[in-house]
Enzyme design. Structure first.
Site, PDB file in Angstrom:
ATOM      1  N   GLU A   9     -14.412  31.170 -12.388  1.00  0.00           N
ATOM      2  CA  GLU A   9     -13.535  29.840 -12.320  1.00  0.00           C
ATOM      3  C   GLU A   9     -12.089  29.959 -11.852  1.00  0.00           C
ATOM      4  OE1 GLU A   9     -11.984  26.811 -15.826  1.00  0.00           O
ATOM      5  OE2 GLU A   9     -12.379  28.856 -16.309  1.00  0.00           O
ATOM      6  N   LYS A  29     -14.871  19.625 -12.881  1.00  0.00           N
ATOM      7  CA  LYS A  29     -15.090  19.811 -14.152  1.00  0.00           C
ATOM      8  C   LYS A  29     -14.948  18.502 -14.896  1.00  0.00           C
ATOM      9  CE  LYS A  29     -13.774  22.656 -17.988  1.00  0.00           C
ATOM     10  NZ  LYS A  29     -12.689  23.747 -18.614  1.00  0.00           N
ATOM     11  N   CYS A  71     -16.685  26.731 -17.217  1.00  0.00           N
ATOM     12  CA  CYS A  71     -15.852  27.261 -18.764  1.00  0.00           C
ATOM     13  C   CYS A  71     -16.799  26.614 -19.890  1.00  0.00           C
ATOM     14  CB  CYS A  71     -14.392  27.021 -18.775  1.00  0.00           C
ATOM     15  SG  CYS A  71     -13.579  27.700 -20.081  1.00  0.00           S
TER      16      CYS A  71
END
Length: 528
Positions: free
Chosen positions: A286, A349, A402
């Site tokens: 990430e 995301k 994440c």
């Protein structure tokens, strides 16, 4: 056992609260990285006995009579979440001069709020309480509902659901492929709480039989799945996972960005050893690209020069999108870069971290002087939707960034047409604490649930390849710097569909609710 149970039942005031707090805190030892499920056979019987004694004033209203049970559950939850989530505060110490003030809000405030879910669980259970095995069913039902609500209320935070406590190894994870986390949560509470029956005689034999049957069924099904021959894979993918172990204090420092980027290039370009082929897919963690590509077009040129013909890079990066107004939008993304240095696809995301990646009710809170609690280059916008990225060989890889990977329903819905789960993360915020180990465990269970391999790239670990049955093919430890080269067979090994898994879990929840209600009503009926 009866004497011990009697003493716990008679606890009152601060002693009852302390016992509930300690029972909840002890349960954390069943989670990663400790992986000692036996503590559940202490924590939950103590909770049952505390609830046995949590009787309100009979002359008060129904809701007021639930206050003692609500309080017991709250203290149990506060102990559990405080002991299990204290490491969140580490993120605020990365730039302590700016964010240390918020340490109590994170370390104590989050457990204070999450504890209300378990308070609801015990209050709901106490509605259908009885003096026999029915109270075990009631408690499991209450926790099942509470954990389900925790998955989506207030954006959701299903971290360390109780079901993970009975899944420390792949042998014990396989049941989640049939009943999902809803089912595993309720059965975990049933198994952990059944020893409370040892303090009495009612339904003791039934409890022992049920206890043995559930444990043997879980182990037996796990053994069956793990010993089945591997299905033939029509395709395989040679993957390289890069773990750079970049210090967060340097990550967004302009003076060292070029050095960080060069490290990523060097690790990615290493020649594989004789046992591995050249990677077709390279995976970076990430936000591993330490600058915006539109500010550094030379970086794309360097990547094109590094990648060999046919290779594809999936890299965590911040993606900028020019807005129609005065402000641009920034996305926490996974970008796909081909061997010509072109960005050919990107996934943003979707589920952002409140207070970490964006500020809820930002207008109001900023007027009060409250900003993001976690330092970062900018505020992020949420992506509209997720899609699979086609990687070499036509394989469909679905990226989760994440903590998105901890949401069972989110993953199940989005991987329906996918063949690989890709999880990129930066757990360096939390150092070598329980946090990264718990995060990895939840990602590992997603692979078992959905029956497809997991590729995981983390800045400081744990980077790993996990097969569809939850077995770790290879991994890099916390704070290690290096690469993983693995050939991944592309095959789906699910047991039931995501929809059927969800139905199975809620059927179990309904059965326990009916059992609790039936036994509660039976106890209230006058004897003939």
């Amino acid at each position: 056992m009866q004497r011990l149970a009697g003493r716990i039942i008679l606890l009152w005031g601060w002693r009852r609260s302390l016992a509930a707090f300690l029972a909840g805190a002890l349960l954390v030892l069943a989670q990663a990285p400790y992986d000692f499920p036996a503590v559940g056979f202490v924590s939950f019987p103590v909770l049952v006995w505390l609830l046995d004694g949590a009787t309100g004033d009979a002359s008060a209203g129904r809701l007021r009579r639930l206050r003692p049970a609500f309080a017991v559950g709250w203290w149990f939850g506060f102990g559990y979440f405080l002991a299990g989530l204290w490491w969140i505060g580490s993120a605020l110490l990365v730039e302590a001069d700016e964010f240390a003030w918020a340490l109590p809000l994170a370390v104590v405030g989050i457990p204070l709020v999450l504890a209300f879910f378990y308070a609801v669980a015990t209050a709901l259970a106490r509605l259908f309480w009885s003096s026999d095995i029915g109270r075990i069913a009631a408690l499991a039902f209450g926790f099942g509902v509470a954990e389900w609500l925790r998955g989506f209320l207030f954006t959701g935070f299903p971290w360390n659901e109780v079901g993970y406590a009975v899944m420390p190894v792949p042998l014990l994870m396989q049941g989640v492929s049939v009943i999902g986390m809803v089912g595993m949560n309720v059965l975990a509470v049933v198994v952990f709480a059944l020893p409370a029956l040892l303090a009495g005689r009612r339904h003791l034999r039934l409890g022992i039989v049920l206890f043995v049957v559930l444990i043997c069924a879980d182990i037996g099904f796990g053994w069956f799945r793990l010993t089945q021959p591997e299905p033939a894979a029509s395709r395989s993918l040679d993957v390289r996972i890069v773990q750079p172990s970049v210090d967060l204090s340097e990550k967004w420092d302009a003076a060292v960005r070029d050095r960080i980027f060069k490290t990523m290039l060097t690790l990615s370009a290493q020649k594989p050893d004789l046992t591995h082929a050249e990677p077709q897919l390279i995976l970076w963690p990430e936000t591993s690209v330490p600058f915006l590509f539109n500010e550094r077009p030379d970086a794309l040129t360097a990547l094109g020069d590094m990648l060999k013909p046919g290779q594809l890079l999936l890299a965590g990066a911040v993606r900028e999108e020019s807005g129609t107004g005065a402000e641009d939008r920034y996305y926490n993304s996974v970008v796909a870069i081909d061997d010509t240095g072109q960005i050919v696809d990107a996934v943003d995301k979707v589920h952002l971290v409140p207070f970490g990646e964006y500020l809820p009710l930002s207008g109001l809170l900023e007027r009060l002087g409250i900003e993001q609690f976690v330092a970062g280059p900018m505020d992020f916008s949420a992506g509209a939707a997720r899609h699979a990225i086609t990687v070499p060989g036509g394989v469909k890889a679905v990226p989760f960034i994440c903590y998105e990977v901890i949401f069972p329903r989110l993953v199940a819905v989005d991987v329906t047409s996918g063949e690989l789960i890709v999880n990129v993360t930066n757990d360096a915020w939390f150092g070598d604490t329980p946090g990264p180990y718990q995060h990895f465990r939840q990602a590992q269970v997603r692979a078992v649930e959905n029956g497809i391999p997991l590729l995981r790239a983390a800045n400081t670990g744990i980077s790993a390849v996990v097969d569809p049955r939850g077995r770790i093919v290879d991994a890099l430890a916390i704070d290690a710097k290096g690469i993983l080269d693995v050939r991944v067979p592309v095959v789906r090994q699910w047991v039931v569909s995501a929809d059927q898994r969800r139905i199975n879990g809620f059927v179990l929840l309904l059965v326990l609710a009916l059992a609790a209600v039936a036994l509660n009503v039976r106890q209230r009926l006058p004897l003939n």
